[in-house]
Design an enzyme around this catalytic site. Structure first.
Site, PDB file in Angstrom:
ATOM      1  N   LYS B  96      34.640  49.469  39.218  1.00 55.70           N
ATOM      2  CA  LYS B  96      33.545  50.116  38.132  1.00 55.70           C
ATOM      3  C   LYS B  96      32.136  49.906  38.829  1.00 55.70           C
ATOM      4  O   LYS B  96      32.217  49.066  39.886  1.00 55.70           O
ATOM      5  CB  LYS B  96      33.974  48.445  37.603  1.00 55.70           C
ATOM      6  CG  LYS B  96      32.801  48.242  36.454  1.00 55.70           C
ATOM      7  CD  LYS B  96      32.682  46.681  36.087  1.00 55.70           C
ATOM      8  CE  LYS B  96      31.689  46.489  34.788  1.00 55.70           C
ATOM      9  NZ  LYS B  96      31.191  45.276  35.050  1.00 55.70           N
ATOM     10  N   GLY B 157      25.870  39.517  30.035  1.00 51.95           N
ATOM     11  CA  GLY B 157      25.730  38.108  29.777  1.00 51.95           C
ATOM     12  C   GLY B 157      24.179  38.369  28.389  1.00 51.95           C
ATOM     13  O   GLY B 157      24.139  37.149  27.954  1.00 51.95           O
ATOM     14  N   ALA B 184      29.576  45.188  28.420  1.00 49.45           N
ATOM     15  CA  ALA B 184      28.214  44.545  28.667  1.00 49.45           C
ATOM     16  C   ALA B 184      27.595  44.260  27.435  1.00 49.45           C
ATOM     17  O   ALA B 184      27.667  45.455  26.977  1.00 49.45           O
ATOM     18  CB  ALA B 184      27.768  45.163  30.062  1.00 49.45           C
ATOM     19  N   GLY B 185      27.345  43.382  27.126  1.00 52.09           N
ATOM     20  CA  GLY B 185      26.679  42.659  26.049  1.00 52.09           C
ATOM     21  C   GLY B 185      27.491  41.747  25.168  1.00 52.09           C
ATOM     22  O   GLY B 185      26.871  41.746  23.530  1.00 52.09           O
ATOM     23  N   ASN B 206      33.090  38.901  29.692  1.00 50.35           N
ATOM     24  CA  ASN B 206      33.204  38.172  30.280  1.00 50.35           C
ATOM     25  C   ASN B 206      32.594  36.810  30.062  1.00 50.35           C
ATOM     26  O   ASN B 206      32.996  35.637  29.237  1.00 50.35           O
ATOM     27  CB  ASN B 206      32.784  38.565  31.632  1.00 50.35           C
ATOM     28  CG  ASN B 206      33.252  37.261  33.398  1.00 50.35           C
ATOM     29  OD1 ASN B 206      32.982  37.893  34.404  1.00 50.35           O
ATOM     30  ND2 ASN B 206      32.740  36.539  32.884  1.00 50.35           N
ATOM     31  N   THR B 207      31.093  37.079  30.000  1.00 50.66           N
ATOM     32  CA  THR B 207      30.767  36.128  29.738  1.00 50.66           C
ATOM     33  C   THR B 207      30.818  35.519  27.885  1.00 50.66           C
ATOM     34  O   THR B 207      31.096  33.914  27.801  1.00 50.66           O
ATOM     35  CB  THR B 207      29.102  36.053  29.632  1.00 50.66           C
ATOM     36  OG1 THR B 207      28.504  36.951  30.886  1.00 50.66           O
ATOM     37  CG2 THR B 207      27.679  35.569  29.451  1.00 50.66           C
TER      38      THR B 207
END
Lengths: 65, 256
Positions: B96, B157, B184-185, B206-207
């Site tokens: 990645k 994040g 992301a996001g 993830n977050t």
């Protein structure tokens, strides 16, 4: 000799990278190494000698996103 | 379902391994998420703690495909060297690829990204480039050898979801055959559903799970959200209308 390991000054007595890693406490670990910004593979470690002032990075698997 | 460099995932959710309250919550979250891929990183190892081996023993037991990242790299050289280290340590061609260009938004440096992608693709890596929704950059990444694109939803994040729906739709339409992962996001399951309804092939997050009050429950929510969005897209949704249209038949209505 004095080298930098992960940004910290360390003193080692063995120049060969494979042995120096053991001296630094990296035994039986899943590691990747870079010397002065260049990747050093496992196979290359035995033929790599450290010298005064070298910058060694020792990385391991960690959490990531 | 499109494949990613020949890999056909059991689910279209890819999950990061960072920021969980504990290793056991990480493991339980993965199980509930049904994720097919786990992202990992490389960081400095202290010889005394041996945190790498402890972490790796947890991750390899998840029985998912490993996608190492170059998170935190700001230059082509840093990213390429990190990729070399990751290939050796994780024994995978997957990477990645992140080349960060700006600190506040963690926006990709797309110029460095294209350059690094070309180097790594020529070396046999299978590159997952973390990019923007820019069509021209996407085209250059594909010409550099990438066979997958990972456009951002919004800054890493941030949990803002899909910030540029128009741009992402254009990207999806312009390259209909390219596997694309929204990365992301993502903050809510509905964001992931939206991405899948738009025809994206997977979502990486993830977050949103790790920092939820109940990560395990949120992981399960994302698992359902991904499936709902994918089924919605495959079902060929109706076209929206500007005006109302009665769903109950008019014919046969009583005159009262």
């Amino acid at each position: 000799m004095n080298i930098s390991v992960n940004g910290q000054r360390k003193t080692i007595s063995i120049a060969k990278l494979t042995m120096a890693l053991e001296e630094l406490g990296y035994k039986h670990m899943k590691l990747a190494t870079a010397l002065n910004g260049e990747f050093i593979s496992v196979d290359e470690r035995n033929n790599t000698n450290l010298k005064e002032g070298d910058k060694l990075e020792v990385l391991s698997p960690q959490q990531g996103g | 379902m499109k494949d990613f460099y020949g890999f056909k995932p059991k689910s279209q959710l890819m999950l990061g391994t960072a920021q969980y309250p504990s290793p056991s919550i990480l493991v339980s979250s993965f199980k509930k998420s049904n994720a097919s891929v786990a992202t990992v990183s490389l960081r400095r190892e202290s010889g005394n703690i041996n945190s790498g081996n402890s972490f790796w023993s947890i991750i390899k037991d998840l029985n998912v495909k490993i996608l190492p990242n170059t998170a935190g790299c700001h230059t082509v050289k840093e990213a390429v060297t990190t990729a070399h280290m990751a290939r050796e340590i994780f024994n995978t061609k997957w990477i990645k690829l992140e080349v960060i260009g700006e600190e506040d938004t963690l926006q990709p440096d797309v110029f460095g990204l294209v350059e690094a992608a070309k180097i790594l693709s020529e070396e046999g890596f299978e590159v997952f480039p973390y990019t923007t929704e820019d069509l021209v950059v996407a085209d250059k990444l594909l010409k550099s050898g990438c066979k997958v694109l990972m456009p951002w939803g919004s800054p890493i994040g941030s949990g803002q979801g899909l910030n540029n729906i128009f741009g992402l739709k254009a990207l999806r339409s312009h390259f209909p055959d390219i596997p694309m992962i929204i990365d992301a996001g993502i903050g809510l399951p509905s964001h992931a559903t939206r991405a899948m309804e738009m025809g994206f092939d997977a979502v990486l997050l993830n977050t949103a799970v790790a920092k939820a009050g109940n990560p395990i429950m949120m992981a399960e929510a994302f698992s359902h959200a991904i499936v709902a969005g994918a089924l919605g897209y495959q079902s060929d949704p109706m076209e929206p209308r500007d005006m109302a249209n009665p769903s109950t038949p008019i014919i046969g209505k009583a005159f009262l």
